[in-house]
Design a protein around this motif. Structure first.
Motif, PDB file in Angstrom:
ATOM      1  N   THR A  34       0.860  -1.174   0.000  1.00 55.38           N
ATOM      2  CA  THR A  34       0.000   0.000   0.000  1.00 55.38           C
ATOM      3  C   THR A  34       0.905   1.235   0.000  1.00 55.38           C
ATOM      4  O   THR A  34       2.115   1.113   0.138  1.00 55.38           O
ATOM      5  CB  THR A  34      -0.953  -0.021   1.219  1.00 55.38           C
ATOM      6  OG1 THR A  34      -1.926   1.010   1.067  1.00 55.38           O
ATOM      7  CG2 THR A  34      -0.198   0.140   2.519  1.00 55.38           C
ATOM      8  N   SER A  35       0.317   2.396  -0.163  1.00 53.02           N
ATOM      9  CA  SER A  35       1.137   3.600  -0.306  1.00 53.02           C
ATOM     10  C   SER A  35       0.839   4.641   0.775  1.00 53.02           C
ATOM     11  O   SER A  35      -0.218   4.624   1.418  1.00 53.02           O
ATOM     12  CB  SER A  35       0.898   4.235  -1.679  1.00 53.02           C
ATOM     13  OG  SER A  35      -0.398   4.802  -1.736  1.00 53.02           O
ATOM     14  N   ALA A  37       0.132   7.709   0.136  1.00 53.35           N
ATOM     15  CA  ALA A  37      -1.033   8.468  -0.319  1.00 53.35           C
ATOM     16  C   ALA A  37      -2.346   7.802   0.094  1.00 53.35           C
ATOM     17  O   ALA A  37      -3.323   8.487   0.399  1.00 53.35           O
ATOM     18  CB  ALA A  37      -0.992   8.652  -1.837  1.00 53.35           C
ATOM     19  N   GLU A  38      -2.364   6.470   0.121  1.00 48.25           N
ATOM     20  CA  GLU A  38      -3.575   5.750   0.508  1.00 48.25           C
ATOM     21  C   GLU A  38      -3.872   5.866   2.001  1.00 48.25           C
ATOM     22  O   GLU A  38      -5.011   5.677   2.421  1.00 48.25           O
ATOM     23  CB  GLU A  38      -3.451   4.267   0.144  1.00 48.25           C
ATOM     24  CG  GLU A  38      -3.457   4.011  -1.349  1.00 48.25           C
ATOM     25  CD  GLU A  38      -3.204   2.545  -1.664  1.00 48.25           C
ATOM     26  OE1 GLU A  38      -4.091   1.720  -1.360  1.00 48.25           O
ATOM     27  OE2 GLU A  38      -2.125   2.234  -2.189  1.00 48.25           O
ATOM     28  N   TRP A  39      -2.858   6.159   2.805  1.00 50.80           N
ATOM     29  CA  TRP A  39      -3.027   6.140   4.259  1.00 50.80           C
ATOM     30  C   TRP A  39      -2.894   7.484   4.952  1.00 50.80           C
ATOM     31  O   TRP A  39      -3.367   7.645   6.078  1.00 50.80           O
ATOM     32  CB  TRP A  39      -2.019   5.161   4.875  1.00 50.80           C
ATOM     33  CG  TRP A  39      -2.503   3.761   4.766  1.00 50.80           C
ATOM     34  CD1 TRP A  39      -2.261   2.885   3.748  1.00 50.80           C
ATOM     35  CD2 TRP A  39      -3.350   3.095   5.684  1.00 50.80           C
ATOM     36  NE1 TRP A  39      -2.895   1.702   3.989  1.00 50.80           N
ATOM     37  CE2 TRP A  39      -3.574   1.801   5.184  1.00 50.80           C
ATOM     38  CE3 TRP A  39      -3.932   3.453   6.890  1.00 50.80           C
ATOM     39  CZ2 TRP A  39      -4.359   0.865   5.845  1.00 50.80           C
ATOM     40  CZ3 TRP A  39      -4.716   2.519   7.552  1.00 50.80           C
ATOM     41  CH2 TRP A  39      -4.922   1.253   7.025  1.00 50.80           C
ATOM     42  N   ALA A  42      -6.130   8.747   6.217  1.00 47.49           N
ATOM     43  CA  ALA A  42      -7.040   7.750   6.793  1.00 47.49           C
ATOM     44  C   ALA A  42      -7.555   8.237   8.147  1.00 47.49           C
ATOM     45  O   ALA A  42      -6.859   8.942   8.891  1.00 47.49           O
ATOM     46  CB  ALA A  42      -6.322   6.414   6.955  1.00 47.49           C
ATOM     47  N   LYS A  46      -9.701   4.040  11.285  1.00 45.96           N
ATOM     48  CA  LYS A  46      -8.986   3.110  10.403  1.00 45.96           C
ATOM     49  C   LYS A  46      -7.616   2.756  10.998  1.00 45.96           C
ATOM     50  O   LYS A  46      -7.212   1.593  10.973  1.00 45.96           O
ATOM     51  CB  LYS A  46      -8.825   3.731   9.008  1.00 45.96           C
ATOM     52  CG  LYS A  46      -8.167   2.838   7.994  1.00 45.96           C
ATOM     53  CD  LYS A  46      -9.096   1.746   7.553  1.00 45.96           C
ATOM     54  CE  LYS A  46      -8.459   0.918   6.449  1.00 45.96           C
ATOM     55  NZ  LYS A  46      -9.141  -0.348   6.274  1.00 45.96           N
ATOM     56  N   GLY A 152       3.572  -0.301  -3.073  1.00 45.56           N
ATOM     57  CA  GLY A 152       3.200   1.077  -2.770  1.00 45.56           C
ATOM     58  C   GLY A 152       3.776   2.129  -3.693  1.00 45.56           C
ATOM     59  O   GLY A 152       3.314   3.263  -3.700  1.00 45.56           O
TER      60      GLY A 152
END
Length: 167
Positions: A34-35, A37-39, A42, A46, A152
């Motif tokens: 995962t990256s 940017a994705e987290w 959050a 989450k 990621g």
């Protein structure tokens, strides 16, 4: 490394996990599935999920109060029993080459061994020789296959599937 302690993360310490995991995603994007940017945006809820999951263990290495390393595992059932999957490991750049990665890895392996019915520990690592791959081999993980996986950094990577069989 005399001030560094490795402790099992407690659910209420999720902010410590968030800080070191975001650092890991940012510094080593090709090491995670995962990256950053994705987290980065959050929700707190989450971020609290994994530290609160009864089927996960997270160990954090701290220098005084600063998190400088993390390793995590989740437990899943398989046809022949329970397996543990190391989903992430990271050591801050300033602390590499001091044996901290090996200490984190040995800590989580010992914790998994105390868990009933776990027959093996699994992980994936970059196919090309890397310090991480050498580390995993040095504590008893063996390659059992390969896979292609988008990491990621957004690129497909060839990865070794590695396992350690427990007695």
């Amino acid at each position: 490394m005399k001030n560094i302690k490795i402790d099992l993360l407690k659910p209420f310490e999720w902010r410590v996990y968030k800080a070191i995991q975001l650092e890991a995603f940012k510094e080593e994007p090709s090491s995670f599935g995962t990256s950053y940017a994705e987290w980065v945006d959050a929700s707190d809820k989450k971020w609290q999920e994994r530290p609160s999951d009864k089927d996960s263990l997270i160990f954090v290495a701290k220098d005084e109060e600063t998190a400088v390393g993390v390793v995590g595992v989740t437990f899943e059932g398989e046809e022949d029993g329970k397996a543990a999957y190391i989903w992430g490991m990271y050591v801050n750049l300033k602390y590499r080459g001091m044996g901290l990665g090996k200490k984190l890895l040995k800590t989580i392996v010992e914790a998994v061994k105390k868990t009933a019915q776990v027959k093996r520990i699994k992980l994936m690592v970059e196919y090309d020789p890397t310090p991480a791959q050498r580390l995993y081999k040095s504590v008893g993980f063996q390659p059992v296959g390969t896979t292609d996986y988008k990491l990621g950094d957004g690129k497909q990577h060839k990865l070794y599937k590695m396992e350690m069989f427990l007695k």
